[in-house]
Design a protein around this motif. Structure first.
Motif, mmCIF file in Angstrom:
data_model
loop_
_atom_site.group_PDB
_atom_site.id
_atom_site.type_symbol
_atom_site.label_atom_id
_atom_site.label_comp_id
_atom_site.label_asym_id
_atom_site.label_seq_id
_atom_site.Cartn_x
_atom_site.Cartn_y
_atom_site.Cartn_z
ATOM 1 N N THR A 179 0.701 -1.221 -0.348
ATOM 2 C CA THR A 179 0.078 0.166 -0.522
ATOM 3 C C THR A 179 1.027 1.175 0.210
ATOM 4 O OG1 THR A 179 -0.236 -0.159 2.508
ATOM 5 C CG2 THR A 179 -1.919 -1.542 1.506
ATOM 6 N N LEU A 180 0.055 2.399 0.155
ATOM 7 C CA LEU A 180 0.909 3.326 -0.166
ATOM 8 C C LEU A 180 1.980 4.003 1.101
ATOM 9 C CD1 LEU A 180 -1.487 5.756 -1.692
ATOM 10 C CD2 LEU A 180 0.313 5.218 -3.122
ATOM 11 N N PRO A 181 1.485 3.478 2.397
ATOM 12 C CA PRO A 181 2.539 3.944 3.235
ATOM 13 C C PRO A 181 3.846 2.575 3.543
ATOM 14 C CG PRO A 181 0.051 3.705 4.265
ATOM 15 C CD PRO A 181 0.640 3.641 2.522
ATOM 16 N N LEU A 182 3.786 1.627 2.698
ATOM 17 C CA LEU A 182 4.613 0.518 2.772
ATOM 18 C C LEU A 182 5.828 0.415 1.868
ATOM 19 C CD1 LEU A 182 3.308 -2.884 3.228
ATOM 20 C CD2 LEU A 182 4.609 -1.683 4.181
ATOM 21 N N SER A 183 5.264 1.413 0.633
ATOM 22 C CA SER A 183 5.836 2.393 -0.981
ATOM 23 C C SER A 183 6.828 3.319 0.069
ATOM 24 C CB SER A 183 4.790 2.470 -1.684
ATOM 25 O OG SER A 183 5.552 2.730 -3.023
ATOM 26 N N LEU A 184 6.287 4.359 0.517
ATOM 27 C CA LEU A 184 6.673 5.046 1.067
ATOM 28 C C LEU A 184 7.712 5.125 1.788
ATOM 29 C CD1 LEU A 184 7.694 8.094 1.359
ATOM 30 C CD2 LEU A 184 5.598 7.959 3.392
ATOM 31 N N TYR A 185 7.830 3.630 2.878
ATOM 32 C CA TYR A 185 8.864 3.393 3.785
ATOM 33 C C TYR A 185 9.956 2.722 2.544
ATOM 34 C CZ TYR A 185 10.896 0.433 7.370
ATOM 35 O OH TYR A 185 12.050 -0.196 8.004
ATOM 36 N N SER A 186 9.625 1.998 1.676
ATOM 37 C CA SER A 186 10.474 1.068 1.238
ATOM 38 C C SER A 186 10.752 2.104 -0.150
ATOM 39 C CB SER A 186 9.860 0.201 0.314
ATOM 40 O OG SER A 186 9.371 -0.926 0.475
ATOM 41 N N PHE A 187 10.601 3.128 -0.493
ATOM 42 C CA PHE A 187 10.987 3.955 -1.343
ATOM 43 C C PHE A 187 12.098 4.829 -0.804
ATOM 44 C CE2 PHE A 187 10.564 8.351 -3.429
ATOM 45 C CZ PHE A 187 11.473 7.810 -4.447
ATOM 46 N N ALA A 188 11.871 5.482 0.831
ATOM 47 C CA ALA A 188 12.821 6.318 1.601
ATOM 48 C C ALA A 188 13.382 5.509 2.119
ATOM 49 C CB ALA A 188 12.078 6.664 3.323
ATOM 50 N N ASN A 189 13.902 4.875 2.065
ATOM 51 C CA ASN A 189 15.198 3.335 2.561
ATOM 52 C C ASN A 189 15.597 2.863 0.826
ATOM 53 O OD1 ASN A 189 15.173 3.120 5.444
ATOM 54 N ND2 ASN A 189 13.172 3.221 4.244
ATOM 55 N N SER A 190 15.264 2.983 -0.168
ATOM 56 C CA SER A 190 16.440 2.252 -1.074
ATOM 57 C C SER A 190 16.974 3.394 -1.588
ATOM 58 C CB SER A 190 15.219 2.542 -2.166
ATOM 59 O OG SER A 190 15.078 3.967 -3.027
ATOM 60 N N SER A 191 17.434 4.121 -1.069
ATOM 61 C CA SER A 191 19.164 4.709 -1.553
ATOM 62 C C SER A 191 20.261 4.196 -0.601
ATOM 63 C CB SER A 191 18.784 6.306 -1.134
ATOM 64 O OG SER A 191 20.183 7.195 -1.278
ATOM 65 N N ALA A 192 21.359 3.864 -1.161
ATOM 66 C CA ALA A 192 22.257 2.943 -0.123
ATOM 67 C C ALA A 192 23.164 4.295 0.591
ATOM 68 C CB ALA A 192 23.027 2.060 -1.348
ATOM 69 N N GLN A 193 22.563 4.954 -0.248
ATOM 70 C CA GLN A 193 24.251 6.251 0.664
ATOM 71 C C GLN A 193 23.232 6.701 1.379
ATOM 72 O OE1 GLN A 193 25.232 9.068 -2.653
ATOM 73 N NE2 GLN A 193 25.885 7.010 -3.987
ATOM 74 N N SER A 194 22.193 7.996 1.272
ATOM 75 C CA SER A 194 21.542 9.054 2.759
ATOM 76 C C SER A 194 20.262 8.983 2.327
ATOM 77 C CB SER A 194 21.920 10.576 2.473
ATOM 78 O OG SER A 194 22.203 11.279 1.293
ATOM 79 N N LEU A 195 19.716 9.735 3.038
ATOM 80 C CA LEU A 195 17.832 9.551 2.618
ATOM 81 C C LEU A 195 17.876 10.674 1.869
ATOM 82 C CD1 LEU A 195 15.624 8.400 3.566
ATOM 83 C CD2 LEU A 195 15.087 9.798 5.073
ATOM 84 N N ARG A 196 16.718 10.777 0.944
ATOM 85 C CA ARG A 196 16.451 11.133 -0.574
ATOM 86 C C ARG A 196 15.311 12.198 -0.034
ATOM 87 N NH1 ARG A 196 15.607 7.980 -5.477
ATOM 88 N NH2 ARG A 196 14.758 6.293 -3.935
ATOM 89 N N TRP A 197 15.829 13.380 0.927
ATOM 90 C CA TRP A 197 14.083 14.019 1.444
ATOM 91 C C TRP A 197 13.236 14.985 0.365
ATOM 92 C CZ3 TRP A 197 12.362 13.129 6.380
ATOM 93 C CH2 TRP A 197 13.633 12.873 6.951
ATOM 94 N N ASN A 198 13.842 15.270 -0.755
ATOM 95 C CA ASN A 198 13.292 15.705 -1.787
ATOM 96 C C ASN A 198 12.290 15.110 -2.060
ATOM 97 O OD1 ASN A 198 15.621 14.416 -2.727
ATOM 98 N ND2 ASN A 198 15.081 15.485 -4.724
#
Length: 278
Positions: free
Chosen positions: A224-243
């Motif tokens: 769902t959208l909350p799970l997608s947001l969580y996965s998307f926020a943690n997909s970067s191997a470096q730092s959180l892409r706040w934008n």
């Protein structure tokens, strides 16, 4: 309306606006402006306008890399059946609770109502779903949401039923109407204002559910959208892409904002009618 009354009303709205600005306006502004910045600039988490606008790239990344449309469809697939089932079953249960004089029914009403405050029991839930062969399925997740959200509608509508006169039901029964006909043709239409308010509360809690979704629907295909947001926020191997995170947050909450804008008058009308009935 006298001049003094108009002045008091103006001051009241001004006070409410001043109260809402730091608690509502500032966070919303922060999400909007940072969703349009470059990664380095958005990492500062400030309230300034972007020095270089990057809105198109950010929101395109949310749609493409974040699988937004798929997650939106999954959220709708979960939310709509859950809300309809809880509203219908909750209305029927409230009718039974509101008309019964049994002590056992009263105890059951308090138990269901208190379920709103009780912490979720995850391990027994997963065990039960495995026994029913529904573990990891969307249907199992929907059934869990229906069970855990039922107390909201039951609590809201039972008092409303108790304030309704029984003469209409008696008259319909004398005319030969069955219990199902009485429920669907008399009780349900009378409960529609308070059920609409309950549905608005439900869609907020169901749409934003993350706890159960994280454990009951694993895999990106049913996210769902909350799970997608969580996965998307943690997909970067470096730092959180706040934008991109802010852009995804905005797009996740946008359907709820649109739903409230279109339903605002009915929500206020339902609250007002419920207050008069009570």
């Amino acid at each position: 309306m006298t001049r003094r009354t108009r002045l008091f009303s103006t001051l009241r709205y001004l006070a409410l606006a001043l109260f809402a600005i730091p608690w509502v306006g500032v966070p919303v502004w922060m999400v909007i402006v940072n969703s349009m910045k470059l990664p380095g600039e958005a990492a500062a988490l400030d309230l300034t306008l972007p020095q270089q606008w990057n809105a198109t790239e950010n929101y395109t990344a949310v749609f493409v890399q974040g699988n937004y449309l798929q997650a939106l469809g999954n959220s709708l697939l979960v939310s709509l059946p859950t809300i309809l089932a809880v509203a219908l079953i909750g209305a029927a249960a409230s009718w039974a609770f509101g008309r019964s004089r049994s002590k056992g029914m009263q105890i059951a009403f308090y138990v269901i109502s208190l379920s709103m405050l009780m912490p979720p029991t995850l391990i027994p839930t997963i065990y039960l779903l495995r026994e029913l062969q529904l573990d990891g399925t969307t249907l199992g997740y929907i059934l869990v949401l229906i069970g855990t959200r039922m107390g909201i509608v039951v609590f809201l509508t039972t008092g409303f039923v108790r304030s309704m006169p029984e003469d209409l039901e008696a008259a319909a029964a004398i005319d030969g109407a069955s219990r199902l006909q009485v429920f669907f043709q008399i009780i349900l239409p009378l409960l529609s204002p308070v059920l609409f308010v309950g549905s608005v509360i439900l869609i907020i809690t169901v749409w934003g559910d993350f706890f159960f979704a994280q454990f009951l629907i694993p895999g990106s295909g049913r996210a769902t959208l909350p799970l997608s947001l969580y996965s998307f926020a943690n997909s970067s191997a470096q730092s959180l892409r706040w934008n991109l995170v802010f852009a995804h947050v905005l797009m996740t909450g946008l359907p709820l904002v649109l739903a409230f804008v279109f339903a605002q008058k009915r929500v206020i009308g339902g609250l007002t009618e419920g207050a008069l009935k009570g």
